[in-house]
Scaffold this motif. Structure first.
Motif, PDB file in Angstrom:
ATOM      1  N   ARG A  15      48.099  47.759  33.546  1.00 38.48           N
ATOM      2  CA  ARG A  15      47.241  46.604  33.807  1.00 38.48           C
ATOM      3  C   ARG A  15      47.125  45.784  32.523  1.00 38.48           C
TER       4      ARG A  15
ATOM      5  N   VAL B 113      45.706  41.995  30.761  1.00 41.65           N
ATOM      6  CA  VAL B 113      44.932  40.759  30.812  1.00 41.65           C
ATOM      7  C   VAL B 113      45.533  39.785  29.803  1.00 41.65           C
TER       8      VAL B 113
ATOM      9  N   THR C  95      55.698  42.811  37.174  1.00 40.82           N
ATOM     10  CA  THR C  95      54.859  42.862  38.378  1.00 40.82           C
ATOM     11  C   THR C  95      55.665  43.270  39.603  1.00 40.82           C
TER      12      THR C  95
ATOM     13  N   GLN D 284      50.183  45.243  37.124  1.00 41.23           N
ATOM     14  CA  GLN D 284      49.144  44.321  37.555  1.00 41.23           C
ATOM     15  C   GLN D 284      48.767  43.409  36.394  1.00 41.23           C
TER      16      GLN D 284
ATOM     17  N   ARG E  61      46.242  40.021  35.214  1.00 44.27           N
ATOM     18  CA  ARG E  61      45.160  39.079  35.470  1.00 44.27           C
ATOM     19  C   ARG E  61      45.020  38.138  34.280  1.00 44.27           C
TER      20      ARG E  61
ATOM     21  N   TRP F 112      38.595  42.906  32.805  1.00 44.09           N
ATOM     22  CA  TRP F 112      39.449  42.955  34.002  1.00 44.09           C
ATOM     23  C   TRP F 112      38.671  42.477  35.221  1.00 44.09           C
TER      24      TRP F 112
ATOM     25  N   ALA G 128      38.387  38.714  35.165  1.00 49.50           N
ATOM     26  CA  ALA G 128      39.646  37.967  35.180  1.00 49.50           C
ATOM     27  C   ALA G 128      40.067  37.643  36.612  1.00 49.50           C
ATOM     28  N   THR G 129      40.988  36.687  36.742  1.00 45.91           N
ATOM     29  CA  THR G 129      41.499  36.284  38.053  1.00 45.91           C
ATOM     30  C   THR G 129      42.967  36.689  38.185  1.00 45.91           C
ATOM     31  N   PRO G 130      43.444  36.946  39.410  1.00 45.68           N
ATOM     32  CA  PRO G 130      44.845  37.323  39.599  1.00 45.68           C
ATOM     33  C   PRO G 130      45.789  36.267  39.028  1.00 45.68           C
ATOM     34  N   ALA G 131      46.858  36.720  38.410  1.00 43.47           N
ATOM     35  CA  ALA G 131      47.778  35.801  37.747  1.00 43.47           C
ATOM     36  C   ALA G 131      48.427  34.824  38.718  1.00 43.47           C
TER      37      ALA G 131
ATOM     38  N   ARG H 265      47.267  32.949  40.863  1.00 40.18           N
ATOM     39  CA  ARG H 265      46.553  31.682  40.998  1.00 40.18           C
ATOM     40  C   ARG H 265      46.903  30.706  39.882  1.00 40.18           C
TER      41      ARG H 265
ATOM     42  N   TYR I 146      40.758  29.687  40.314  1.00 45.70           N
ATOM     43  CA  TYR I 146      40.089  30.443  39.265  1.00 45.70           C
ATOM     44  C   TYR I 146      39.108  31.488  39.790  1.00 45.70           C
TER      45      TYR I 146
END
Length: 328
Positions: free
Chosen positions: A179, A181, A200, A205, A207, A255, A258-261, A263, A310
């Motif tokens: 994971r 960030v 990925t 994962q 973010r 984490w 944070a927002t999923p990449a 987006r 976001y």
């Protein structure tokens, strides 16, 4: 000045929010002037041509929290180094107390085991130069059995990502989780994005967090790697359980925020970008529509797309996210 606003400052800030986020000199009494000056100094009020505008307190809180966490991490690093610094003195003291015999410090006082987890000695718990740090990190990735957690602020060097790809893919293929960030600036380079996508696709994962945070790598929640100095030229390898647990908790906090990449991968239309910039400056939806000559309904549609991008639940939260990205 303390870190927290006084009751008078809180009351004045709330009055500004209730007034549409603005204060004008006519609204103030002479007794309010010290509170206004303090709020400006804290970054909670921004001077304008006609008065003051309420700034996003989350931004201030994030920056202050970042400063405090950085200070705390510095103290943890100092605590990690201290046993190694005092090791020779401990050895001399124990030798003086037990001359000619095997005392408490004899034989093991300078060994890794005597210094305790996370102490300063070659290997985990030590501070090494860049080449040594890279080699040790590579070993930790090879030895990893469960998970890697990584917080990577700022731009990522493309060549470094390419060099690390085979080992990262090997880690993922043997069932370990990864994971990471990143900050939004990382996703501005298509070549870097392609490297992230290769990971990925194998289960990593990713973010994105538009806030300040410290760089850290954590392996199996047992070893953490952090910068050992301000210029990030050296790395510290920490194994003390309480220190690693603290860093894991900080990572999990970031984490969760944070927002999923995904987006962030497709760039928004130019009009959406302009609207986002104005929101980041503190303008209201109506003010943005007036500035750009658009209807409020059109601006609302763009804002809806930005909120989805976001993961912002409110317009206030969206402005905070955008402001953080704007200063990367």
């Amino acid at each position: 000045m303390t870190d927290e606003p006084s009751p008078a400052e809180r009351a004045l800030y709330l009055a500004a929010v209730r007034s549409g986020g603005r204060l004008i000199p006519e609204d103030l009494t002479p007794a309010d002037r010290p509170a206004v000056a303090a709020l400006v100094a804290r970054g909670l009020l921004t001077p304008t041509a006609t008065g003051w505008t309420a700034a996003n307190p989350r931004v201030r809180g994030d920056r202050l929290g970042h400063e405090l966490r950085t200070r705390a991490l510095g103290l943890l690093l100092h605590a990690e180094r201290l046993p190694g610094v005092l090791g020779p003195l401990v050895h001399a003291y124990d030798a003086a107390r037990h001359p000619g015999g095997a005392g408490p410090g004899d034989g093991s006082a300078l060994g890794p085991g005597a210094l305790g987890p996370g102490a300063v000695y070659p290997g985990p718990g030590s501070v090494g130069e860049a080449a040594d740090a890279r080699r040790r990190i590579s070993e930790l990735i090879s030895e990893c059995r469960e998970e890697v957690l990584a917080a990577q602020p700022g731009p990522r060097p493309l060549e470094g990502l390419r060099m690390a790809l085979p080992q990262d893919l090997s880690l993922l293929r043997r069932g370990c989780s990864m994971r990471t960030v990143y900050q939004p600036v990382t996703l501005s380079d298509p070549a870097v994005l392609s490297q992230i996508a290769l990971r990925t696709e194998c289960g990593a994962q990713v973010r994105v967090l538009a806030e300040p945070y410290e760089r850290v790598l954590i392996f199996d929640r047992a070893v953490a790697v952090v910068p050992a100095d301000a210029d990030r030229g050296r790395a510290a390898f920490l194994t003390d359980p309480s220190t690693v647990a603290y860093l894991v908790a900080q990572f999990e906090r970031d984490w969760a925020r944070a927002t999923p990449a995904g987006r962030h991968l497709d760039p928004p239309p130019p009009t959406t970008v302009r609207i986002g910039r104005l929101l980041a400056r503190g303008l209201t939806q109506r003010a943005v529509a007036t500035r750009l000559g658009l209807s409020e309904r059109t601006v609302a549609a763009h804002i809806s797309r930005l909120r989805d991008r976001y993961g912002a639940q409110t317009l206030f939260h969206l402005g905070w996210q955008l402001r953080g990205e704007r200063h990367d």
